[in-house]
Enzyme design. Structure first.
Site, mmCIF file in Angstrom:
data_model
loop_
_atom_site.group_PDB
_atom_site.id
_atom_site.type_symbol
_atom_site.label_atom_id
_atom_site.label_comp_id
_atom_site.label_asym_id
_atom_site.label_seq_id
_atom_site.Cartn_x
_atom_site.Cartn_y
_atom_site.Cartn_z
ATOM 1 N N ARG A 1 0.849 -1.180 0.000
ATOM 2 C CA ARG A 1 0.000 0.000 0.000
ATOM 3 C C ARG A 1 0.891 1.237 0.000
ATOM 4 N NH1 ARG A 1 1.938 1.609 4.113
ATOM 5 N NH2 ARG A 1 0.888 3.599 3.702
ATOM 6 N N ALA B 1 0.834 5.140 -2.248
ATOM 7 C CA ALA B 1 0.728 5.491 -3.665
ATOM 8 C C ALA B 1 1.940 5.080 -4.494
ATOM 9 C CB ALA B 1 0.444 6.985 -3.780
ATOM 10 N N ASP C 1 -1.783 10.883 -2.003
ATOM 11 C CA ASP C 1 -2.101 9.841 -2.989
ATOM 12 C C ASP C 1 -2.412 10.434 -4.343
ATOM 13 O OD1 ASP C 1 -2.992 8.787 -0.145
ATOM 14 O OD2 ASP C 1 -2.528 7.054 -1.415
ATOM 15 N N ASN D 1 -5.297 12.691 0.435
ATOM 16 C CA ASN D 1 -4.502 11.822 1.298
ATOM 17 C C ASN D 1 -5.424 11.033 2.214
ATOM 18 O OD1 ASN D 1 -1.761 11.003 2.005
ATOM 19 N ND2 ASN D 1 -2.131 11.976 3.993
HETATM 20 C C1 LIG Z 1 3.689 7.934 0.160
HETATM 21 S S1 LIG Z 1 2.019 7.866 -0.246
HETATM 22 C C2 LIG Z 1 1.361 7.127 1.141
HETATM 23 C C3 LIG Z 1 -0.113 7.431 1.238
HETATM 24 O O1 LIG Z 1 -0.861 6.267 0.860
HETATM 25 C C4 LIG Z 1 -1.616 5.882 1.985
HETATM 26 O O2 LIG Z 1 -2.843 5.321 1.629
HETATM 27 P P1 LIG Z 1 -3.023 3.693 1.718
HETATM 28 O O3 LIG Z 1 -2.355 3.256 2.972
HETATM 29 O O4 LIG Z 1 -4.527 3.521 1.724
HETATM 30 O O5 LIG Z 1 -2.369 3.141 0.464
HETATM 31 C C5 LIG Z 1 -1.817 7.169 2.761
HETATM 32 O O6 LIG Z 1 -2.784 7.994 2.182
HETATM 33 C C6 LIG Z 1 -0.445 7.760 2.642
HETATM 34 O O7 LIG Z 1 -0.324 9.127 2.906
#
Ligand SMILES: CSC[C@H]1O[C@H](OP(=O)(O)O)[C@H](O)[C@@H]1O
Length: 363
Positions: free
Chosen positions: A53, A55, A243, A253
């Site tokens: 996970r 972005a 994101d 985000n």
């Molecule tokens: C470096 S981008 C990380 C960004 O992605 C996360 O979302 P997820 O855990 O659902 O993939 C989160 O928004 C982070 O800030």
């Protein structure tokens, strides 16, 4: 990032096993497990179910997913089907589309027999570029932390607040929001990081785990505590990831980021966003109306995962009959963002700021 003294990226291609190996984030921070991705189903599941996970990491994984498919069937039909399957996994992080568009554009003109090798090489390049982009974000973010440190008595820590995990484990290496933290720590600047738990999936526990592994002092706090800490002068700067950021500087985000930005604005606390250029969506201008927000399984809200005497377990926290809603992201308007920390430098959250740093991309 070093775990147990050994350097790891969050994913790596294994030539011996002819597969992609990933750190399986479902079990962190309680257990460090490596998973192997081989089939298109493996890649799609890993992204959808958040084995990987973040972005940038989602984008890199998708690129390797295309490369894996090309090793078996490099036809136009297979490429198109793989693109569609991977693109459908998660709607919000723009890095997914960015990586898929980039690898598809590189492969389509190639003779079919040349595609598998070219795809794997490009996937490696995307992963390596992410590491370098994040390293540079760290260097630019370090200047902000140094400025704050210079205004403090010697030895007094710079207090940062971050939301979710925009860390090493959300990227191939370094992280985005965490990269300036690692650079500052390694430069000897005293830090203390307030780590938002970040309900419902508690990605803050990933941030606490990786910061702790690197020796960066931090405290795990409830999502509701950040504004209070700011009111009491305990936060010098907020730094988060993203994101998808619009060409005008609206920042999408993890859910809850908008609330932190409001609290920061109300308390005069600088609110910065670590923004790798592949996370800029130059096609959209109004984040609230144009960025698709992923609605995830309500079970992530009604249940919580932890570890105890019987190992890692999931328990229900709501009444059986309770319904729940699980919007996974929100959008912080540019007006609440102090600045954007990119690999090319720091700019205002505005179209002029971003196009000034990225004239070759702004179009
Ligand atoms: C470096 S981008 C990380 C960004 O992605 C996360 O979302 P997820 O855990 O659902 O993939 C989160 O928004 C982070 O800030």
């Amino acid at each position: 990032m070093k775990i147990g003294g050994r350097h790891y990226r969050s994913l790596w291609w294994s030539g011996d096993k002819d597969c992609l190996e990933i750190i399986d984030q479902r079990w962190l921070p309680h257990d460090f497990r490596v998973a192997e991705l081989r089939s298109l189903d493996d890649y799609a599941t890993a992204i959808t179910e958040m084995w990987v996970r973040g972005a940038p990491l989602i984008g890199a994984t998708a690129a390797y997913g295309i490369a894996a498919v090309m090793r078996g069937d490099a036809s136009d039909a297979a490429l198109s089907a793989a693109y569609d399957r991977l693109h459908a996994t998660r709607p919000t992080a723009i890095n997914l589309r960015w990586a898929l568009d980039r690898i598809q554009a590189a492969l389509v003109p190639l003779p079919v027999p040349n595609r598998a090798g070219a795809a794997l090489q490009l996937a490696h390049e995307i992963a390596d570029e992410d590491v370098e982009i994040n390293r540079r974000i760290g260097e630019h973010g370090l200047t902000l932390i140094r400025e704050i440190a210079a205004r403090k008595p010697a030895g007094e820590p710079v207090r940062l607040l971050t939301h979710c995990n925009a860390g090493w484990i959300a990227t191939v290496d370094w992280g985005t929001a965490t990269s300036p933290m690692y650079h500052a720590h390694d430069a000897g600047i005293p830090l203390h990081v307030w780590v938002d738990e970040t309900r419902p999936r508690n990605q803050g526990a990933l941030t606490a785990w990786e910061l702790g592994s690197h020796g960066v002092p931090n405290s795990y706090i409830t999502d509701n505590a950040g504004g209070h800490l700011m009111q009491h002068g305990l936060v010098d700067m907020v730094i988060v990831g993203t994101d998808r950021t619009t060409r005008t500087g609206d920042v999408c985000n993890k859910i809850g980021t908008y609330l932190k930005a409001l609290a920061a604005h109300d308390n005069g606390v600088p609110f910065y966003v670590a923004l790798p250029s592949p996370t800029i969506d130059w096609r959209v201008s109004d984040g609230v109306s144009e960025i698709p927000i992923e609605i995830r399984n309500p079970r992530e809200v009604t249940h919580i995962q932890g570890t105890g005497a019987d190992g890692i377990a999931e328990i229900r926290v709501t009444p059986e009959a309770s319904e729940a809603r699980n919007d996974a992201f929100d959008v912080t308007p540019a007006r609440l963002v102090t600045g954007l920390i990119t690999e090319r430098g720091i700019c205002p959250a505005s179209e002029a700021g971003l196009s000034g740093l990225f004239p070759d991309m702004a179009g």
